[in-house]
Design a protein around this motif. Structure first.
Motif, mmCIF file in Angstrom:
data_model
loop_
_atom_site.group_PDB
_atom_site.id
_atom_site.type_symbol
_atom_site.label_atom_id
_atom_site.label_comp_id
_atom_site.label_asym_id
_atom_site.label_seq_id
_atom_site.Cartn_x
_atom_site.Cartn_y
_atom_site.Cartn_z
ATOM 1 N N ASP A 10 0.835 -1.208 0.000
ATOM 2 C CA ASP A 10 0.000 0.000 0.000
ATOM 3 C C ASP A 10 0.866 1.253 0.000
ATOM 4 N N ALA A 11 1.948 1.228 0.767
ATOM 5 C CA ALA A 11 2.861 2.372 0.811
ATOM 6 C C ALA A 11 3.511 2.598 -0.551
ATOM 7 N N LYS A 12 3.893 1.513 -1.226
ATOM 8 C CA LYS A 12 4.493 1.639 -2.559
ATOM 9 C C LYS A 12 3.497 2.192 -3.565
ATOM 10 N N ILE A 13 2.255 1.786 -3.443
ATOM 11 C CA ILE A 13 1.215 2.310 -4.335
ATOM 12 C C ILE A 13 1.058 3.809 -4.120
ATOM 13 N N GLN A 14 1.067 4.235 -2.855
ATOM 14 C CA GLN A 14 0.974 5.662 -2.555
ATOM 15 C C GLN A 14 2.165 6.421 -3.142
ATOM 16 N N LEU A 15 3.350 5.831 -3.064
ATOM 17 C CA LEU A 15 4.521 6.473 -3.658
ATOM 18 C C LEU A 15 4.376 6.600 -5.167
ATOM 19 N N ARG A 16 3.843 5.575 -5.807
ATOM 20 C CA ARG A 16 3.626 5.655 -7.255
ATOM 21 C C ARG A 16 2.644 6.765 -7.600
ATOM 22 N N ASN A 17 1.600 6.902 -6.794
ATOM 23 C CA ASN A 17 0.627 7.974 -7.023
ATOM 24 C C ASN A 17 1.267 9.341 -6.838
ATOM 25 N N ILE A 18 2.100 9.473 -5.815
ATOM 26 C CA ILE A 18 2.797 10.734 -5.577
ATOM 27 C C ILE A 18 3.720 11.052 -6.745
ATOM 28 N N ARG A 19 4.452 10.041 -7.218
ATOM 29 C CA ARG A 19 5.347 10.244 -8.358
ATOM 30 C C ARG A 19 4.570 10.701 -9.588
ATOM 31 N N ALA A 32 15.660 16.976 -15.430
ATOM 32 C CA ALA A 32 16.349 16.967 -14.144
ATOM 33 C C ALA A 32 15.341 16.806 -13.010
ATOM 34 N N TYR A 33 14.233 17.525 -13.063
ATOM 35 C CA TYR A 33 13.220 17.421 -12.015
ATOM 36 C C TYR A 33 12.583 16.034 -12.001
ATOM 37 N N LEU A 34 12.302 15.493 -13.176
ATOM 38 C CA LEU A 34 11.726 14.150 -13.250
ATOM 39 C C LEU A 34 12.691 13.117 -12.671
ATOM 40 N N ASN A 35 13.974 13.286 -12.961
ATOM 41 C CA ASN A 35 14.980 12.370 -12.404
ATOM 42 C C ASN A 35 15.074 12.505 -10.886
ATOM 43 N N ASP A 36 14.988 13.746 -10.397
ATOM 44 C CA ASP A 36 15.013 13.965 -8.943
ATOM 45 C C ASP A 36 13.843 13.268 -8.268
ATOM 46 N N VAL A 37 12.664 13.393 -8.862
ATOM 47 C CA VAL A 37 11.478 12.742 -8.301
ATOM 48 C C VAL A 37 11.679 11.235 -8.276
ATOM 49 N N GLN A 38 12.186 10.677 -9.373
ATOM 50 C CA GLN A 38 12.394 9.229 -9.445
ATOM 51 C C GLN A 38 13.418 8.769 -8.408
ATOM 52 N N GLU A 39 14.478 9.543 -8.209
ATOM 53 C CA GLU A 39 15.481 9.186 -7.206
ATOM 54 C C GLU A 39 14.880 9.171 -5.804
ATOM 55 N N MET A 40 14.037 10.159 -5.507
ATOM 56 C CA MET A 40 13.389 10.187 -4.195
ATOM 57 C C MET A 40 12.473 8.985 -4.020
ATOM 58 N N ILE A 41 11.716 8.657 -5.052
ATOM 59 C CA ILE A 41 10.806 7.508 -4.982
ATOM 60 C C ILE A 41 11.608 6.231 -4.773
ATOM 61 N N ASN A 42 12.717 6.090 -5.488
ATOM 62 C CA ASN A 42 13.569 4.905 -5.318
ATOM 63 C C ASN A 42 14.108 4.810 -3.896
ATOM 64 N N THR A 43 14.508 5.945 -3.330
ATOM 65 C CA THR A 43 15.021 5.970 -1.964
ATOM 66 C C THR A 43 13.968 5.491 -0.980
ATOM 67 N N ASN A 51 11.219 3.712 -1.648
ATOM 68 C CA ASN A 51 10.891 2.310 -1.900
ATOM 69 C C ASN A 51 11.910 1.402 -1.214
ATOM 70 N N LYS A 52 13.178 1.785 -1.266
ATOM 71 C CA LYS A 52 14.230 1.004 -0.613
ATOM 72 C C LYS A 52 14.022 0.998 0.901
ATOM 73 N N LYS A 53 13.649 2.151 1.462
ATOM 74 C CA LYS A 53 13.396 2.221 2.903
ATOM 75 C C LYS A 53 12.233 1.309 3.287
ATOM 76 N N ILE A 54 11.198 1.301 2.475
ATOM 77 C CA ILE A 54 10.045 0.430 2.740
ATOM 78 C C ILE A 54 10.485 -1.025 2.735
ATOM 79 N N GLU A 55 11.264 -1.409 1.743
ATOM 80 C CA GLU A 55 11.747 -2.794 1.651
ATOM 81 C C GLU A 55 12.618 -3.156 2.853
#
Length: 78
Positions: A20-29, A48-59, A61-65
């Motif tokens: 559920d948390a990952k789904i919320q992150l995808r929606n935020i992205r 650059a902004y799109l890449n920044d957003v993706q990097e934050m989402i990846n970070t 997602n890793k914390k959730i895992e």
């Protein structure tokens, strides 16, 4: 004491919460990306902004895992 079956149920619930948390992150992205595209930045800034957003989402997602793994180990240990 928790039975093996109860522990497995708790792990299943934890995985559901993590998903559920990952789904919320995808929606935020998606919302952030749409806002960036709607703002009409120059192409290089937009990328650059799109890449920044993706990097934050990846970070996050890793914390959730990582949290899920710790919690799963905690629940399954006797």
């Amino acid at each position: 004491d928790l039975t093996e079956e109860t522990r497995r149920d708790y792990v299943k619930q934890a995985k559901g919460i993590a998903e559920d948390a990952k789904i919320q992150l995808r929606n935020i992205r998606q919302d952030a990306n749409n806002e960036i595209k709607r703002t009409e930045f120059p192409k290089d800034e937009e990328e650059a902004y799109l890449n920044d957003v993706q990097e934050m989402i990846n970070t996050y997602n890793k914390k959730i895992e990582d949290i899920l793994k710790v919690k799963e180990n905690e629940l399954m240990s006797i």
